[in-house]
Design a protein around this motif. Structure first.
Motif, PDB file in Angstrom:
ATOM      1  N   VAL A 100       1.463   5.479  16.298  1.00 47.91           N
ATOM      2  CA  VAL A 100       0.649   6.130  17.321  1.00 47.91           C
ATOM      3  C   VAL A 100       0.728   5.352  18.641  1.00 47.91           C
ATOM      4  O   VAL A 100       0.631   5.928  19.728  1.00 47.91           O
ATOM      5  N   GLY A 101       0.965   4.034  18.537  1.00 52.15           N
ATOM      6  CA  GLY A 101       1.090   3.209  19.736  1.00 52.15           C
ATOM      7  C   GLY A 101       2.273   3.591  20.609  1.00 52.15           C
ATOM      8  O   GLY A 101       2.283   3.318  21.810  1.00 52.15           O
ATOM      9  N   LEU A 102       3.274   4.264  20.003  1.00 49.49           N
ATOM     10  CA  LEU A 102       4.471   4.630  20.767  1.00 49.49           C
ATOM     11  C   LEU A 102       4.169   5.687  21.825  1.00 49.49           C
ATOM     12  O   LEU A 102       4.924   5.857  22.773  1.00 49.49           O
ATOM     13  N   PHE A 103       3.047   6.408  21.647  1.00 48.63           N
ATOM     14  CA  PHE A 103       2.704   7.435  22.631  1.00 48.63           C
ATOM     15  C   PHE A 103       2.099   6.825  23.890  1.00 48.63           C
ATOM     16  O   PHE A 103       1.951   7.493  24.893  1.00 48.63           O
TER      17      PHE A 103
ATOM     18  N   PHE B 199      -5.275   0.727  18.400  1.00 44.60           N
ATOM     19  CA  PHE B 199      -3.872   0.981  18.070  1.00 44.60           C
ATOM     20  C   PHE B 199      -3.109   1.637  19.212  1.00 44.60           C
ATOM     21  O   PHE B 199      -1.897   1.718  19.164  1.00 44.60           O
ATOM     22  N   ILE B 200      -3.798   2.160  20.200  1.00 46.99           N
ATOM     23  CA  ILE B 200      -3.091   2.905  21.248  1.00 46.99           C
ATOM     24  C   ILE B 200      -3.704   2.584  22.609  1.00 46.99           C
ATOM     25  O   ILE B 200      -4.917   2.393  22.725  1.00 46.99           O
TER      26      ILE B 200
ATOM     27  N   GLY C  80       4.163  16.451   0.152  1.00 46.82           N
ATOM     28  CA  GLY C  80       2.942  15.641   0.060  1.00 46.82           C
ATOM     29  C   GLY C  80       3.200  14.190   0.377  1.00 46.82           C
ATOM     30  O   GLY C  80       2.445  13.559   1.122  1.00 46.82           O
ATOM     31  N   ILE C  81       4.283  13.639  -0.186  1.00 53.46           N
ATOM     32  CA  ILE C  81       4.598  12.224   0.051  1.00 53.46           C
ATOM     33  C   ILE C  81       4.874  11.987   1.536  1.00 53.46           C
ATOM     34  O   ILE C  81       4.384  11.012   2.120  1.00 53.46           O
TER      35      ILE C  81
ATOM     36  N   PHE D 216       0.832  -1.205   0.000  1.00 50.99           N
ATOM     37  CA  PHE D 216       0.000   0.000   0.000  1.00 50.99           C
ATOM     38  C   PHE D 216       0.868   1.257   0.000  1.00 50.99           C
ATOM     39  O   PHE D 216       0.753   2.116  -0.881  1.00 50.99           O
ATOM     40  N   ILE D 217       1.785   1.345   0.971  1.00 48.22           N
ATOM     41  CA  ILE D 217       2.559   2.580   1.111  1.00 48.22           C
ATOM     42  C   ILE D 217       3.575   2.716  -0.025  1.00 48.22           C
ATOM     43  O   ILE D 217       3.650   3.767  -0.677  1.00 48.22           O
TER      44      ILE D 217
ATOM     45  N   THR E 212       1.226  -3.970  15.448  1.00 48.64           N
ATOM     46  CA  THR E 212       1.757  -2.623  15.223  1.00 48.64           C
ATOM     47  C   THR E 212       3.066  -2.397  15.975  1.00 48.64           C
ATOM     48  O   THR E 212       3.793  -1.471  15.660  1.00 48.64           O
ATOM     49  N   HIS E 213       3.357  -3.236  16.955  1.00 54.27           N
ATOM     50  CA  HIS E 213       4.655  -3.120  17.635  1.00 54.27           C
ATOM     51  C   HIS E 213       5.679  -4.084  17.048  1.00 54.27           C
ATOM     52  O   HIS E 213       6.735  -4.298  17.624  1.00 54.27           O
TER      53      HIS E 213
ATOM     54  N   PHE F 183      -2.820  15.803  -7.923  1.00 52.45           N
ATOM     55  CA  PHE F 183      -1.996  15.841  -9.133  1.00 52.45           C
ATOM     56  C   PHE F 183      -2.827  16.158 -10.379  1.00 52.45           C
ATOM     57  O   PHE F 183      -2.294  16.154 -11.473  1.00 52.45           O
TER      58      PHE F 183
ATOM     59  N   PHE G 299      -8.828   3.504  15.921  1.00 58.12           N
ATOM     60  CA  PHE G 299      -7.598   3.803  16.648  1.00 58.12           C
ATOM     61  C   PHE G 299      -7.660   3.362  18.100  1.00 58.12           C
ATOM     62  O   PHE G 299      -6.645   3.347  18.783  1.00 58.12           O
TER      63      PHE G 299
ATOM     64  N   MET H 235      -2.168  -4.754  18.733  1.00 60.70           N
ATOM     65  CA  MET H 235      -1.028  -4.035  19.314  1.00 60.70           C
ATOM     66  C   MET H 235       0.258  -4.812  19.059  1.00 60.70           C
ATOM     67  O   MET H 235       1.314  -4.224  18.842  1.00 60.70           O
TER      68      MET H 235
ATOM     69  N   LEU I 192      -0.569   7.625   6.795  1.00 61.99           N
ATOM     70  CA  LEU I 192      -0.994   6.256   6.533  1.00 61.99           C
ATOM     71  C   LEU I 192      -0.320   5.241   7.445  1.00 61.99           C
ATOM     72  O   LEU I 192      -0.859   4.170   7.682  1.00 61.99           O
ATOM     73  N   SER I 193       0.858   5.587   7.952  1.00 63.79           N
ATOM     74  CA  SER I 193       1.521   4.640   8.849  1.00 63.79           C
ATOM     75  C   SER I 193       1.168   4.929  10.307  1.00 63.79           C
ATOM     76  O   SER I 193       1.732   4.336  11.213  1.00 63.79           O
ATOM     77  N   SER I 194       0.204   5.843  10.519  1.00 67.22           N
ATOM     78  CA  SER I 194      -0.105   6.257  11.892  1.00 67.22           C
ATOM     79  C   SER I 194      -0.486   5.093  12.814  1.00 67.22           C
ATOM     80  O   SER I 194      -0.093   5.107  13.983  1.00 67.22           O
ATOM     81  N   PRO I 195      -1.222   4.060  12.350  1.00 66.02           N
ATOM     82  CA  PRO I 195      -1.504   2.959  13.279  1.00 66.02           C
ATOM     83  C   PRO I 195      -0.245   2.336  13.878  1.00 66.02           C
ATOM     84  O   PRO I 195      -0.286   1.797  14.981  1.00 66.02           O
ATOM     85  N   PHE I 196       0.881   2.456  13.160  1.00 65.74           N
ATOM     86  CA  PHE I 196       2.108   1.830  13.659  1.00 65.74           C
ATOM     87  C   PHE I 196       2.848   2.717  14.649  1.00 65.74           C
ATOM     88  O   PHE I 196       3.404   2.211  15.606  1.00 65.74           O
TER      89      PHE I 196
ATOM     90  N   VAL J  75       5.731  18.085  -3.979  1.00 70.47           N
ATOM     91  CA  VAL J  75       5.463  16.644  -4.059  1.00 70.47           C
ATOM     92  C   VAL J  75       6.117  15.915  -2.898  1.00 70.47           C
ATOM     93  O   VAL J  75       5.507  15.037  -2.271  1.00 70.47           O
TER      94      VAL J  75
ATOM     95  N   MET K  33       2.872   8.253  -6.871  1.00 70.43           N
ATOM     96  CA  MET K  33       2.975   9.718  -6.772  1.00 70.43           C
ATOM     97  C   MET K  33       4.224  10.218  -7.481  1.00 70.43           C
ATOM     98  O   MET K  33       4.192  11.253  -8.157  1.00 70.43           O
TER      99      MET K  33
ATOM    100  N   LEU L 201       1.631  12.071   3.470  1.00 70.61           N
ATOM    101  CA  LEU L 201       0.848  10.860   3.186  1.00 70.61           C
ATOM    102  C   LEU L 201       1.399   9.660   3.953  1.00 70.61           C
ATOM    103  O   LEU L 201       0.649   8.930   4.610  1.00 70.61           O
ATOM    104  N   VAL L 202       2.733   9.477   3.883  1.00 67.23           N
ATOM    105  CA  VAL L 202       3.323   8.302   4.533  1.00 67.23           C
ATOM    106  C   VAL L 202       3.141   8.393   6.045  1.00 67.23           C
ATOM    107  O   VAL L 202       2.781   7.405   6.700  1.00 67.23           O
TER     108      VAL L 202
END
Lengths: 339, 125
Positions: free
Chosen positions: B24-27, A150-151, B10-11, A39-40, A243-244, A285, A147, A240, B18-22, B7, A47, B14-15
């Motif tokens: 955000v747990g660190l907080f 996730f947290i 923007g990238i 995905f990423i 994600t960890h 774009f 979320f 969890m 989109l990777s926030s679920p990974f 650009v 892009m 976006l990244v």
């Protein structure tokens, strides 16, 4: 249309069977990691590909009067000629889907009394706008609600969203409005393709598949919450772990429907960068949206034009001066009269 | 690449989003077990798997039965009869509100509205 439904059902069935025969690690750990990577990386690649593509022509679409004489009122946000105006138009487009708001539908009448014959009328059609807005915002809220998995501890902003979303206090667990509305909006978007014959004519598998996939995700999600319930404490421990980057699977009691839900979401993530769903970054774009309407003031040079070999008039005169003088043509600089 | 600066910004946005679920747990803290304190009694109204998944539905039905249908008897799957009452049946064993109910509810952001009518058990505090 039915093929797309069958594919989605097949993915669900494979995931279900996989979870039954002990392949939970494949569908629960391997697949989500692969999906998120695809995905990423896929989106970033896409892009960069777009950013490398030259825009040969200035093709902003206009939704109103462009800047002209002082006494003619310009539509500042529908036909902007400045960078600031373009930013405002983009924000309005992304947040409110302004161009869908202008959607019209053509209706033809065989024997219209006004024309005394066939006539075409373009009616304003807001349904697509309403339901796509509903779909996108419900999806955003549903995504934000997730979320809580996730947290730890769950921040209060998530709890506030949930409290507002479930304010009707129907049943237990409380019915979340966005989940239901998301399904309603998706069913509308699907019915639009099925029952409107003109849209059905232009609809392909890559239009139906994302809709069925999203319906599959929403239905399995609703099922997990209200019917075939997942034990959310176990789900949270599992998520969890994912994600960890230290996934745990042994000792957890994850039901088949959860694996189906997760697999369908993973499928969506894998499918996303290669489908029309990339309109998420793609909107930024779009040359029709991100170029200012200043085509009369600024010359847009096609970036792939080869460097131009100019032959200016002074150079022309230098080359043909003697011949021009013999022919008696007017010259800016007379030839040297040495001979 | 055209408009390189915009650009790239923007990238990155976006990244990060989109990777926030990974990240955000660190907080917060890690979450490896529920930490539920189980009461001493052997059996609940229904078996444990059912209670884990469906207790909210059961409580909802009990409320409807007791308050709307004036039916105070519940017959469990195994034929045993229970009095429909949160105060007298459920909380007879599940006395530890913070150690039992709240353990899962808090970490999964579940806010049941039991306590808009019932008094939150404090266990003699």
């Amino acid at each position: 249309m039915l093929e797309s439904l069958l594919v989605v059902l097949l993915i669900g069935a494979v995931a279900w069977i996989g979870s039954c025969i002990g392949l939970t690690a494949v569908f629960g750990i391997l697949l989500p990691y692969v999906a998120v990577s695809v995905f990423i990386v896929g989106l970033v690649r896409r892009m960069i590909y777009w950013a490398k593509s030259p825009v040969p022509f200035a093709i902003p679409t206009t939704g109103g009067q462009e800047r002209s004489l002082d006494f003619i009122k310009q539509e500042k946000f529908d036909c902007p000629d400045t960078k600031f105006g373009v930013v405002i138009r983009m924000i309005l487009e992304v947040c409110l889907f302004r161009s869908l708001f202008r959607n019209t539908q053509a209706c033809s009448f065989e024997n219209d009394p006004v024309n005394g014959g066939p006539r075409v009328v373009y009616y304003s059609s807001k349904w697509l706008w309403v339901f796509s807005l509903l779909f996108h915002y419900c999806f955003l809220i549903v995504f934000l609600r997730h979320f809580r998995f996730f947290i730890e501890p769950v921040p209060c902003c998530i709890s506030v969203i949930e409290a507002v979303d479930g304010f009707l206090q129907i049943g237990s667990p409380r019915f979340f409005l966005t989940g239901g509305l998301l399904l309603v909006a998706l069913v509308f978007l699907l019915c639009r393709r099925i029952f409107n014959e003109r849209i059905r004519y232009i609809s392909l598998a890559n239009d139906y598949f994302p809709l069925w996939l999203l319906i599959g995700i929403v239905v399995s999600g609703i099922c997990l919450r209200y019917f075939d319930k997942a034990e959310i404490a176990q789900v949270k421990i599992f998520i969890m772990g994912l994600t960890h980057f230290s996934p745990v699977i042994s000792g957890l009691d994850l039901n088949g429907m959860f694996i189906v839900h997760l697999s369908l979401v993973s499928t969506l993530l894998i499918y996303f960068p290669f489908s029309k769903l990339v309109h998420m970054p793609g909107i930024f774009f779009s040359p029709t949206r991100n170029l200012p309407t200043n085509t009369r003031e600024v010359r847009h040079v096609n970036p792939w034009n080869p460097p131009k070999q100019f032959f200016t008039y002074p150079e022309y005169e230098d080359t043909y001066r003697d011949a021009m003088a013999q022919a008696g043509l007017p010259l800016e600089k007379q030839p040297d009269k040495k001979s | 690449m055209y408009n390189k600066k915009a650009v790239m910004i923007g990238i990155v946005i976006l990244v990060v989003l989109l990777s926030s679920p990974f990240w955000v747990g660190l907080f917060g803290t890690d979450y490896k077990e529920t930490g539920v304190v189980k009461p001493n009694q052997e059996a609940c109204v229904e078996n444990a798997a059912f209670m884990r998944a469906q207790h909210m539905r059961l409580l909802n039905e009990w409320r409807d039965q007791a308050l709307r249908n004036e039916n105070r008897t519940y017959v469990a799957e195994n034929g045993k009869k229970w009095e429909i009452s949160l105060q007298n049946t459920c909380m007879k064993c599940h006395t530890n509100y913070d150690g039992f109910c709240q353990k899962c509810h808090l970490s999964n952001s579940v806010s049941p509205y039991c306590w808009t009518c019932h008094i939150i058990p404090t266990e003699g505090k």
